[in-house]
Write an enzyme that holds these catalytic residues in place. Structure first.
Site, PDB file in Angstrom:
ATOM      1  N   ASN A   9    -125.230 -36.564-138.338  1.00  0.00           N
ATOM      2  CA  ASN A   9    -125.157 -34.984-138.991  1.00  0.00           C
ATOM      3  C   ASN A   9    -124.947 -35.263-140.598  1.00  0.00           C
ATOM      4  O   ASN A   9    -124.068 -35.737-141.030  1.00  0.00           O
ATOM      5  CB  ASN A   9    -123.716 -34.382-138.539  1.00  0.00           C
ATOM      6  CG  ASN A   9    -123.486 -32.907-139.330  1.00  0.00           C
ATOM      7  OD1 ASN A   9    -124.308 -32.614-139.705  1.00  0.00           O
ATOM      8  ND2 ASN A   9    -122.129 -32.762-139.200  1.00  0.00           N
ATOM      9  N   TRP A  10    -126.329 -35.003-140.977  1.00  0.00           N
ATOM     10  CA  TRP A  10    -126.447 -35.585-142.301  1.00  0.00           C
ATOM     11  C   TRP A  10    -125.559 -34.445-143.182  1.00  0.00           C
ATOM     12  O   TRP A  10    -125.616 -34.894-144.576  1.00  0.00           O
ATOM     13  CB  TRP A  10    -128.014 -35.351-142.851  1.00  0.00           C
ATOM     14  CG  TRP A  10    -128.649 -36.514-142.207  1.00  0.00           C
ATOM     15  CD1 TRP A  10    -128.307 -37.551-141.270  1.00  0.00           C
ATOM     16  CD2 TRP A  10    -130.236 -36.667-142.122  1.00  0.00           C
ATOM     17  NE1 TRP A  10    -129.252 -38.291-140.825  1.00  0.00           N
ATOM     18  CE2 TRP A  10    -130.318 -38.029-141.481  1.00  0.00           C
ATOM     19  CE3 TRP A  10    -131.376 -36.017-142.892  1.00  0.00           C
ATOM     20  CZ2 TRP A  10    -131.617 -38.328-141.370  1.00  0.00           C
ATOM     21  CZ3 TRP A  10    -132.174 -36.764-142.896  1.00  0.00           C
ATOM     22  CH2 TRP A  10    -132.586 -37.859-142.190  1.00  0.00           C
ATOM     23  N   LYS A  11    -125.376 -33.341-142.849  1.00  0.00           N
ATOM     24  CA  LYS A  11    -124.541 -32.269-143.489  1.00  0.00           C
ATOM     25  C   LYS A  11    -125.383 -31.689-144.756  1.00  0.00           C
ATOM     26  O   LYS A  11    -126.718 -31.869-144.592  1.00  0.00           O
ATOM     27  CB  LYS A  11    -123.087 -32.767-144.028  1.00  0.00           C
ATOM     28  CG  LYS A  11    -122.347 -33.452-143.019  1.00  0.00           C
ATOM     29  CD  LYS A  11    -120.930 -33.318-143.063  1.00  0.00           C
ATOM     30  CE  LYS A  11    -120.125 -33.926-142.038  1.00  0.00           C
ATOM     31  NZ  LYS A  11    -118.715 -34.196-142.027  1.00  0.00           N
ATOM     32  N   HIS A  96    -119.435 -26.410-136.029  1.00  0.00           N
ATOM     33  CA  HIS A  96    -118.907 -27.465-136.691  1.00  0.00           C
ATOM     34  C   HIS A  96    -117.760 -26.913-137.653  1.00  0.00           C
ATOM     35  O   HIS A  96    -117.409 -25.878-137.991  1.00  0.00           O
ATOM     36  CB  HIS A  96    -119.684 -28.216-137.770  1.00  0.00           C
ATOM     37  CG  HIS A  96    -119.296 -29.330-138.283  1.00  0.00           C
ATOM     38  ND1 HIS A  96    -118.464 -29.568-139.366  1.00  0.00           N
ATOM     39  CD2 HIS A  96    -119.647 -30.550-138.096  1.00  0.00           C
ATOM     40  CE1 HIS A  96    -118.105 -30.724-139.718  1.00  0.00           C
ATOM     41  NE2 HIS A  96    -118.657 -31.556-138.780  1.00  0.00           N
ATOM     42  N   GLU A  98    -116.673 -27.387-140.558  1.00  0.00           N
ATOM     43  CA  GLU A  98    -116.853 -27.009-141.815  1.00  0.00           C
ATOM     44  C   GLU A  98    -117.630 -25.643-141.893  1.00  0.00           C
ATOM     45  O   GLU A  98    -117.137 -24.742-142.850  1.00  0.00           O
ATOM     46  CB  GLU A  98    -117.852 -27.817-142.556  1.00  0.00           C
ATOM     47  CG  GLU A  98    -117.185 -29.213-142.849  1.00  0.00           C
ATOM     48  CD  GLU A  98    -118.048 -30.531-142.697  1.00  0.00           C
ATOM     49  OE1 GLU A  98    -119.148 -30.273-142.788  1.00  0.00           O
ATOM     50  OE2 GLU A  98    -117.267 -31.808-142.660  1.00  0.00           O
ATOM     51  N   GLU A 168    -114.162 -33.055-132.322  1.00  0.00           N
ATOM     52  CA  GLU A 168    -114.108 -33.612-133.797  1.00  0.00           C
ATOM     53  C   GLU A 168    -112.873 -32.997-134.253  1.00  0.00           C
ATOM     54  O   GLU A 168    -112.680 -31.842-134.728  1.00  0.00           O
ATOM     55  CB  GLU A 168    -115.204 -33.081-134.280  1.00  0.00           C
ATOM     56  CG  GLU A 168    -116.702 -33.368-134.064  1.00  0.00           C
ATOM     57  CD  GLU A 168    -117.725 -33.677-135.169  1.00  0.00           C
ATOM     58  OE1 GLU A 168    -117.890 -34.509-135.613  1.00  0.00           O
ATOM     59  OE2 GLU A 168    -117.681 -32.293-135.918  1.00  0.00           O
ATOM     60  N   GLY A 174    -114.403 -37.098-142.224  1.00  0.00           N
ATOM     61  CA  GLY A 174    -114.803 -37.557-143.467  1.00  0.00           C
ATOM     62  C   GLY A 174    -113.518 -38.151-144.024  1.00  0.00           C
ATOM     63  O   GLY A 174    -113.555 -38.097-145.500  1.00  0.00           O
ATOM     64  N   SER A 214    -115.135 -39.884-138.708  1.00  0.00           N
ATOM     65  CA  SER A 214    -114.857 -41.020-139.159  1.00  0.00           C
ATOM     66  C   SER A 214    -115.455 -42.476-138.202  1.00  0.00           C
ATOM     67  O   SER A 214    -114.816 -43.184-138.189  1.00  0.00           O
ATOM     68  CB  SER A 214    -113.696 -41.376-139.672  1.00  0.00           C
ATOM     69  OG  SER A 214    -113.209 -40.535-140.717  1.00  0.00           O
ATOM     70  N   GLY A 235    -121.247 -38.202-139.136  1.00  0.00           N
ATOM     71  CA  GLY A 235    -121.364 -37.823-140.332  1.00  0.00           C
ATOM     72  C   GLY A 235    -121.675 -38.970-141.540  1.00  0.00           C
ATOM     73  O   GLY A 235    -122.667 -39.456-141.503  1.00  0.00           O
ATOM     74  N   GLY A 236    -120.829 -39.233-142.463  1.00  0.00           N
ATOM     75  CA  GLY A 236    -120.997 -40.190-143.266  1.00  0.00           C
ATOM     76  C   GLY A 236    -122.107 -41.323-142.948  1.00  0.00           C
ATOM     77  O   GLY A 236    -122.793 -41.775-143.480  1.00  0.00           O
TER      78      GLY A 236
HETATM   79  P1  PGA Z   1    -117.648 -37.984-140.562  1.00  0.00           P
HETATM   80  O1  PGA Z   1    -118.308 -36.646-139.964  1.00  0.00           O
HETATM   81  O2  PGA Z   1    -118.319 -39.027-139.587  1.00  0.00           O
HETATM   82  O3  PGA Z   1    -118.183 -38.216-141.991  1.00  0.00           O
HETATM   83  O4  PGA Z   1    -116.103 -37.976-140.459  1.00  0.00           O
HETATM   84  C1  PGA Z   1    -118.327 -36.135-138.607  1.00  0.00           C
HETATM   85  C2  PGA Z   1    -118.832 -34.914-138.475  1.00  0.00           C
HETATM   86  O5  PGA Z   1    -118.310 -33.975-139.381  1.00  0.00           O
HETATM   87  O6  PGA Z   1    -119.552 -34.398-137.675  1.00  0.00           O
END
Ligand code: PGA
Length: 251
Positions: A9-11, A96, A98, A168, A174, A214, A235-236
């Protein structure tokens, strides 16, 4: 049998040239490898068509990170499920945390988005998860049950079979603080039982449930070794081939 999936997930990261370079780098890194999981990358809308054309989509699935809750028409700035499907993308990340938190997505909105995604041939990666206070109060099982029920349990069994769930915990996203493999296994097994109570054991056993929050090269192996953890939403660590590849190879 259910599929294992590692999804990035590149966001809201990477310009178009950066995103294309990342996708091509991953495509090259996976060339000739025999993998024990499907690989998906979730890119910004602007990158979908270019990325889908630049990678071997038989090996790397392409996902949007959201879609509109309307079919088409006068909704300035929105991107429909049909538009996403027309780029060559096959998946869409929905719900998600966010999006729920910053853009006030509700269970009802998400239900509409899921229906439109399915109607347009996209596979939803549907995210659920509790915030820290809910976990500390021991409410996490109820919270995820509610999220799954409210947006997904009116689907027909056939449609539900096309859903991928991503658990999640919001406190792990994050933050560098990951759920332990035991915590992930416990709640994934719980989500699977909830699915079984509505759709039966066979569909529950076939549902892919990803862990997200994470996840990285160091903890991935331990997480995916658990029987109910069928992969990850990353994500990251999905923003570089060096960090993402070892997670793909964790199975
Ligand atoms: P993260 O994000 O791996 O940076 O914690 C995961 C996500 O939000 O899908």
């Amino acid at each position: 049998m259910r599929k294992n999936i590692i999804a990035g997930n590149w966001k809201m990261n990477t310009t178009l040239p950066e995103g294309l370079a990342l996708a091509k780098g991953l495509n090259k890194a996976l060339e000739g490898k025999s993998l024990k999981c499907d690989v998906v990358i979730g890119t910004p809308f602007t990158h979908l068509a270019g990325v889908a054309a630049a990678v071997d989509t038989a090996r790397i699935g392409v996902a949007a990170q959201n879609c509109a809750d309307r079919d088409k028409g006068a909704y300035t700035g929105e991107v429909s499920a049909a538009m996403i499907a027309s780029t060559g993308a096959g998946y869409v990340i929905l719900g998600h945390s966010e999006r729920r938190q910053y853009y006030h997505e509700t269970a009802a909105t998400l239900k509409a988005k899921v229906a439109l995604a399915l109607a347009n041939g996209l596979k939803p990666i549907f995210c659920v998860g509790e915030v820290l206070e809910e976990r500390e109060a021991g409410k996490h099982f109820d919270i995820v049950d509610q999220q799954v029920r409210d947006s997904l349990f009116d689907l027909t069994p056939e449609d539900f079979s096309r859903i991928v769930i991503a658990y999640e915990p919001v406190w792990a996203i994050g933050t560098g603080k990951t759920a332990t493999a035991d915590q992930a296994q416990e709640i994934h097994a719980h989500i699977r039982r909830t699915i079984a109570s509505r759709y039966g054991e066979a569909i529950a056993a076939d549902t892919t449930i990803l862990y997200g929050g994470s996840m990285n090269a160091d903890n991935a192996r331990d997480l995916v070794a658990r029987p109910d953890v069928d992969g990850g939403l990353i994500g990251g660590a999905s923003l570089s081939v060096e960090k993402f590849l070892p997670i793909v190879e964790a199975f």
